[in-house]
Design an enzyme around this catalytic site. Structure first.
Site, PDB file in Angstrom:
ATOM      1  N   LYS A   1       0.842  -1.200   0.000  1.00 48.08           N
ATOM      2  CA  LYS A   1       0.000   0.000   0.000  1.00 48.08           C
ATOM      3  C   LYS A   1       0.878   1.252   0.000  1.00 48.08           C
ATOM      4  CE  LYS A   1      -3.871  -2.385   2.082  1.00 48.08           C
ATOM      5  NZ  LYS A   1      -4.561  -2.858   3.271  1.00 48.08           N
TER       6      LYS A   1
ATOM      7  N   GLN B   1      -4.878  -1.782   9.475  1.00 51.94           N
ATOM      8  CA  GLN B   1      -4.753  -3.105   8.854  1.00 51.94           C
ATOM      9  C   GLN B   1      -5.343  -4.177   9.782  1.00 51.94           C
ATOM     10  OE1 GLN B   1      -3.408  -3.619   5.667  1.00 51.94           O
ATOM     11  NE2 GLN B   1      -4.195  -5.682   5.947  1.00 51.94           N
TER      12      GLN B   1
ATOM     13  N   ASP C   1     -11.400   2.708   3.987  1.00 53.00           N
ATOM     14  CA  ASP C   1     -11.777   1.305   3.829  1.00 53.00           C
ATOM     15  C   ASP C   1     -13.301   1.150   3.767  1.00 53.00           C
ATOM     16  OD1 ASP C   1      -9.893  -0.654   3.488  1.00 53.00           O
ATOM     17  OD2 ASP C   1      -9.354  -0.794   5.604  1.00 53.00           O
TER      18      ASP C   1
END
Ligand code: NAD
Length: 283
Positions: free
Chosen positions: A53, A97, A120
């Site tokens: 990422k 994460q 997200d």
């Protein structure tokens, strides 16, 4: 023989466009979109995802910072970092994460992220917006699937889409996005009876189960589009999807391989969400 939906190639094309858009945004505003990624502990798979990422951000001109926290961190310390990132002007998107170590309450942590920075799209505010079809961010993996379909000009309108899996990360939001694109949607899950009878009706079959080679040829209609979201290891330790590619490929019209199908699109959609967040915040 099915046409292969090439996620790597599609992802490259979409990232080139994002790179141009980021550059235009920076020229117009004098600002650089910024992403903060938070990782707790030393899960090797998570470390790879986070590195990828960070690298992808750099390639399209998005500023990114990685906060690597020790497994021993307590919830208050993690929440304090999120508060700090919520008010940090150079950060437009925040991603924690997952999975988090067991002693940390994932829901509490995700709820703490400012919904405007929730790239997200896991915060209930963003989930709710997706339900009513009025959203800023889409969850990255289902959005990546929609982007692949768009890129390959695969029509969803009026077609029957069957999704295997009902997780909050993939199955449920995938159903909402398909619905928004006028598909007729069926969601199947671990308690579904006569699964193959249902999956065989699919014009578009999305597998998000997490079981290697779960979807066999006798579960697929001739000419269906088959999208494999699964990332698994088979008995030999090789990366594979939820679909038995060798069996299903000859009868499908389109199919995504694993690796190289849906996977590369997920980070691409995160980049897109980060740019969207920056645009909204500097509006
Ligand atoms: P999950 O474990 O949260 O959900 C799996 C779903 O499969 C559940 O809803 C369950 O009801 C259903 N299921 C399980 N057994 C079944 C059965 N026998 N019949 C029918 N349905 C059954 O998993 P998830 O987070 O949704 O992820 C699914 C897969 O997608 C995993 O392999 C994961 O690694 C992968 N994934 C890939 C990406 C990507 O970037 N490509 C992103 C997220 C998840």
């Amino acid at each position: 023989m099915a046409k292969i939906i090439d996620g790597k190639m599609t992802s490259t094309a979409v990232r080139e466009k994002i790179k141009r858009d980021v550059s235009k945004f920076t020229e117009e505003t004098g600002k650089t979109p910024g992403l903060a990624v938070v990782i707790v502990g030393e899960n090797p798979a998570s470390q790879v995802y986070v590195r990828n990422k960070h690298k992808a951000c750099g390639e399209v001109g998005i500023y990114s910072e990685v906060h690597e926290l020790p497994e021993s961190i307590n919830e208050d310390e993690l929440l304090a970092l999120i508060d700090k990132l919520n008010s940090d002007k150079k950060i437009n998107g925040i991603l924690v994460q997952l999975p988090l170590p067991k002693h940390l309450d994932e829901e509490k942590v995700l709820l703490r992220i400012d919904p405007n920075k929730d790239v997200d799209a896991f915060h209930p505010v963003n989930v709710g917006k997706i339900m009513i079809g009025n959203f800023s961010f889409l969850p990255c993996t289902p959005a990546g699937v929609m982007e692949l379909l768009k890129h390959y000009e695969i029509n969803t309108s009026g077609r029957h889409c069957v999704i295997i899996g009902r997780s909050n990360i993939v199955g449920k939001p995938q159903a909402m996005l398909m619905l928004k694109e006028n598909a007729t949607v069926t969601i199947c899950h671990s308690k579904t009876e006569n699964l193959a009878d249902i999956t065989k009706q699919a014009d578009i079959l999305v597998a998000a189960v997490g079981r290697a080679n779960f979807v066999k040829a006798d579960m697929v209609k001739e000419g269906a589009t088959v999208i494999d979201v699964g990332i698994n290891r088979n008995a030999e330790g090789k990366l594979c999807g939820d679909v038995d590619f060798n069996e299903v490929e000859p009868i499908a019209s389109y199919i995504t391989p694993v690796p190289g199908g849906v996977g590369p699109m997920t980070i691409t959609m995160l980049l897109k969400n980060t740019l969207t967040a920056a645009k909204e915040q500097y509006k």
